[in-house]
Design an enzyme around this catalytic site. Structure first.
Site, PDB file in Angstrom:
ATOM      1  N   LEU A 494     -12.944  14.500  27.824  1.00 48.48           N
ATOM      2  CA  LEU A 494     -11.757  14.811  28.623  1.00 48.48           C
ATOM      3  C   LEU A 494     -10.639  13.810  28.405  1.00 48.48           C
ATOM      4  CD1 LEU A 494     -13.439  15.767  32.038  1.00 48.48           C
ATOM      5  CD2 LEU A 494     -12.482  17.316  30.325  1.00 48.48           C
ATOM      6  N   GLY A 500     -13.176   3.300  29.679  1.00 53.54           N
ATOM      7  CA  GLY A 500     -14.172   3.976  28.865  1.00 53.54           C
ATOM      8  C   GLY A 500     -13.780   5.414  28.576  1.00 53.54           C
ATOM      9  N   VAL A 502     -14.315   9.587  29.151  1.00 53.57           N
ATOM     10  CA  VAL A 502     -14.684  10.534  30.201  1.00 53.57           C
ATOM     11  C   VAL A 502     -15.081  11.854  29.554  1.00 53.57           C
ATOM     12  CG1 VAL A 502     -13.954  11.685  32.322  1.00 53.57           C
ATOM     13  CG2 VAL A 502     -13.014   9.437  31.729  1.00 53.57           C
ATOM     14  N   LYS A 519     -17.937   9.295  33.439  1.00 58.74           N
ATOM     15  CA  LYS A 519     -17.243   8.179  32.799  1.00 58.74           C
ATOM     16  C   LYS A 519     -18.264   7.167  32.275  1.00 58.74           C
ATOM     17  CE  LYS A 519     -13.724   6.651  35.051  1.00 58.74           C
ATOM     18  NZ  LYS A 519     -12.594   7.166  34.252  1.00 58.74           N
ATOM     19  N   ASP A 614      -3.789  -0.445  37.890  1.00 61.46           N
ATOM     20  CA  ASP A 614      -3.389   0.370  36.742  1.00 61.46           C
ATOM     21  C   ASP A 614      -2.905   1.754  37.204  1.00 61.46           C
ATOM     22  OD1 ASP A 614      -2.860   0.870  34.099  1.00 61.46           O
ATOM     23  OD2 ASP A 614      -4.925   1.376  33.553  1.00 61.46           O
TER      24      ASP A 614
END
Length: 773
Positions: A494, A500, A502, A519, A614
């Site tokens: 995705l 990392g 997904v 994830k 973030d």
């Protein structure tokens, strides 16, 4: 007087001939737009609908805003606002592709794409159905070959009644849960056997009625044990009760405009107010002028009308009711409580997580503050302790040193400690006299004081002092092999991010299949091994409509640490904003508000403050309703120090990173405020914060271009060709000003996220911000 008598005679005639009315309508319909056996319609964006002969009404699929779900409904079809008047499947919405079919054997059935039955009418007569028809009254009927009625929607009302519709003692109106939630609410209109028309709340799912909050005072004393009374809404717009004794009682109040020029409807609103509306039938000079307007409503003050000791009341438990300028209820939570369902303020409030009280070795003054709130009453909520001869200070201290005390009321020298939850709260002004304790509140975890003009109410909440234990959650502990199977060997990617990769997957259980996002985390920090489960549990304990929910995890060594989230069907905000076509203005505004509320929750309402670090469009996902959901919160502390996307040693992504990341200074929650300001500007303008492809060099850096536009009074340039936004310039200016406050260089100048939410909601004024460097 003469006209009124004519109305009464008309109602009497309707009462006497009522059993013949529906049959006559069915007979007349047979020469009009009959729906033949084998006819069907399919739920889709542009699906067809079955119309009444005049075109006033339509019967078909109504799409739920922002979702691929549909309601089988009847609505006014000629007016711009396709107002719903009846619906079949409020508790079982139909997914796209569902089908309504009048089968060749006469059965009317609604099925989802897999063939599962979502709704079918309960036929009360063992007569074959030959056709269906939507009448010009808004009544949908099933009829036999000789035009005898087999079933009609008028016999199964939802929240609305229409002219010519009859409600007897065996039928009732039920409110919907919310404006756009059509499941059954907890308000009800009934005509009870003694002749009284009543409004009451009731318990779900049992349907047990609580004490009425409105009644018509129309007891039929002549025939107290006979149940022949009827409520009739006639074509002239009058609502009447016809008693068993043939006495006619008018319920309508106010002036009725001519029915030939207006549509009418009476609805039990989701807030519990029974209201009659009128709407012009035809446009003037080709344009529709005006919309639905109120003819009358009952009760006049629902906040004060509901006084029973049991049930949710108007606004639900642990809340209080205030009338707005239109006389409709607004609901507010007690300080220290939040709405149980943020999308529905009428479902009550629940308490924030609290610290267990132990007063043997703790000074309560160190744990609790007091907070003032004026003129709030819970007159019918039960007490668990009543103490005589206590003044306000003594009552306050009694609550302060009582671990069980949340709310206390001092009235005329008596201190009343209230049992939780409190219900049927309301605000009342009393001769303008207000006496409030103004005491400092250092955090959202506080003890609060409510003092009224002549008596005091105290509410007790803990300060945010931290907790070493983490309660159990419903988090699933999954094996790596289970997730490998769920993702088909980690095949469907995705996206990739700082944390990392997904993958899309599907978890199966004995009776369900759930689509998820899995994830796979990259290498963790040195202490991440010990913190992983704890941090996952902290994330799982968060509960907010604007956060992506964590449903499970896997922890089988350094290379097999995975987190499992609910799947967001509409992708990221980045996909939404930066696609070729500009998205709807109102939808963008709702997303911006949702992101702000989600960040505010992380900063100020969690037991452990979470700084995201973030915030960017790629980390904001959109669910089935295009509701904003923040993802990847709470994971920053698990990452290795050099694991960032573009900036070594700095958490975040270029363009969204606050200036203090580049300095040797402490980083606070204000870094998220800065990032939100950038995201808000991108949401307004539907473009990235830096775009070197812009033809005009002045527009490459979004921040500079926005500030130039606000000072040159050319904000319209930011939303060029966006007609929705251009017609909402006041909102546009507000959003731009909020964004610029958020991106101030000095973090001390930036507002907190709670204040940002208040700015967006209009709670505080927004001065012109200074230009950020």
């Amino acid at each position: 007087m003469g006209n009124h008598l004519l109305h009464l005679l008309g109602f009497l005639l309707l009462f006497l001939t009522a059993p013949l009315v529906a049959s006559a309508q069915a007979t007349n319909s047979s020469s009009n737009r009959n729906i033949t056996l084998g006819s069907s319609i399919v739920a889709s964006v542009n699906s067809l609908a079955w119309q009444s002969p005049s075109g006033d009404f339509a019967f078909g699929f109504h799409q739920i805003e922002g979702q691929k779900l549909y309601l089988l409904a009847i609505w006014f079809d000629k007016i711009p606002n396709k107002t719903l008047v009846w619906y079949a499947n409020g508790d079982k919405l139909a997914p796209e592709g569902s089908k309504l079919e009048l089968k060749t054997d006469g059965e009317l059935i609604l099925e989802n794409p897999d063939g599962k039955v979502l709704w079918r009418p309960s036929l009360i007569r063992d007569i074959g159905v030959s056709y269906a028809s939507l009448l010009d009254t808004g009544n949908f009927i099933l009829a036999s070959s000789d035009s005898s009625l087999v079933w009609q929607s008028f016999d199964h009302p939802c929240d609305t009644i229409l002219p010519t519709q009859i409600i007897d003692t065996k039928k009732s109106l039920s409110s919907r849960t919310a404006e756009n939630n059509f499941s059954r609410g907890h308000f009800e209109l009934r005509l009870i056997p003694d002749g009284n028309l009543v409004l009451n709340t009731f318990a779900l799912p049992t349907g047990n009625a609580y004490e009425a909050y409105f009644w018509s005072h129309t007891v039929d004393t002549k025939y107290p044990n006979v149940t022949g009374n009827r409520l009739i809404f006639n074509e002239s717009g009058y609502l009447y009760i016809i008693m068993t004794s043939s006495r006619i009682v008018n319920i309508t109040s106010g002036n009725i405009v001519p029915a030939r020029n207006y549509y009418y409807r009476v609805i039990l609103e989701y807030d519990g107010v029974l209201t009659q509306y009128a709407h012009p039938r035809v446009p003037k000079n080709g344009k529709w002028e005006g919309s639905w307007f109120t003819v009358w409503s009952k009760p006049d003050d629902i906040c004060s009308a509901i006084q029973g000791q049991f049930g949710l009341g108007t606004c639900g438990f642990n809340s209080y009711c205030m009338l707005n300028s239109n006389g409709r209820p607004n609901c507010k939570c007690l300080p220290g409580f939040n709405f149980s369902d943020p999308s529905n303020e009428f479902k009550g409030c629940e308490r924030d997580p609290i610290q267990r009280c132990n007063l043997d070795d703790t000074n309560p003054e160190d744990l609790y503050d007091m907070y003032p709130l004026d003129n709030i009453f819970w007159p019918n909520s039960a007490n668990y302790e009543v103490m005589e001869s206590l003044n306000q200070d003594q009552c306050r201290n009694s609550c302060l040193y009582d671990c069980n005390c949340v709310v206390a009321v001092e009235k005329s020298g008596t201190c009343h400690k209230k049992k939780m939850p409190v219900s049927n709260g309301r605000r009342e002004e009393v001769d303008g006299k207000v006496s409030i304790f103004h005491l400092g509140i250092s955090s959202p975890w506080h003890l609060c004081l409510f003092q009224l003009c002549f008596f005091g109410i105290y509410c007790r909440r803990p300060r945010c002092v931290g907790s070493s234990s983490i309660p159990e959650t419903n988090l699933r502990n999954l094996t790596f092999q289970e997730l490998k199977v769920a993702t088909n060997g980690f095949k469907l990617e995705l996206g990739r991010g700082a944390f990392g990769i997904v993958y899309k997957g599907e978890l199966s259980s004995s009776n369900s299949r759930t689509v998820v996002a899995v994830k796979k985390l990259d290498k963790l920090a040195n202490d991440g091994e010990n913190e992983f489960k704890t941090e996952a549990s902290v994330i799982a304990r968060t509960h907010h409509k604007n956060l992506v929910r964590l449903v499970g995890f896997c922890d089988e060594g350094p290379e097999k640490k995975l987190l499992v989230y609910e799947f967001m069907s509409h992708g990221s905000l980045a996909d939404f904003l930066f696609s070729q076509s500009r998205q709807q203005w109102n939808k963008r505004i709702r997303i911006a508000y949702g992101v702000a509320r989600g960040i505010s929750y992380l900063h100020e309402e969690c037991s452990t403050q979470i700084i995201h670090c973030d915030i960017k469009p790629q980390n904001i996902l959109l669910d089935d309703s295009f509701e904003a959901r923040i993802s990847d919160f709470g994971l920053a502390k698990l990452l290795m120090k050099d694991q960032t996307r573009t900036l070594t040693g700095i958490r975040g992504t270029r363009g969204y990173v606050a200036p203090e990341w580049f300095r040797n200074t402490a980083v606070t929650a204000k870094v998220d405020v800065y990032s939100y300001g950038i995201v808000l500007l991108e949401t307004i303008c539907c473009r990235k914060c830096m775009d070197i492809a812009m033809e005009n060099e002045e527009e490459i850096l979004l921040i500079e271009w926005v500030y130039d536009c606000i000072h040159s009074r050319t904000l319209h340039k930011l939303v060029k060709d966006d007609e929705e936004a251009l017609s909402d310039m006041k909102q546009l200016e507000k959003l731009v000003k909020v964004a610029i406050w958020c991106i101030q260089e000095d973090p001390n100048v930036r507002p907190s996220m709670r204040r940002v939410v208040h700015m967006l909601e209009g709670v505080v004024e927004i001065p012109m911000p200074p230009f950020p460097n």
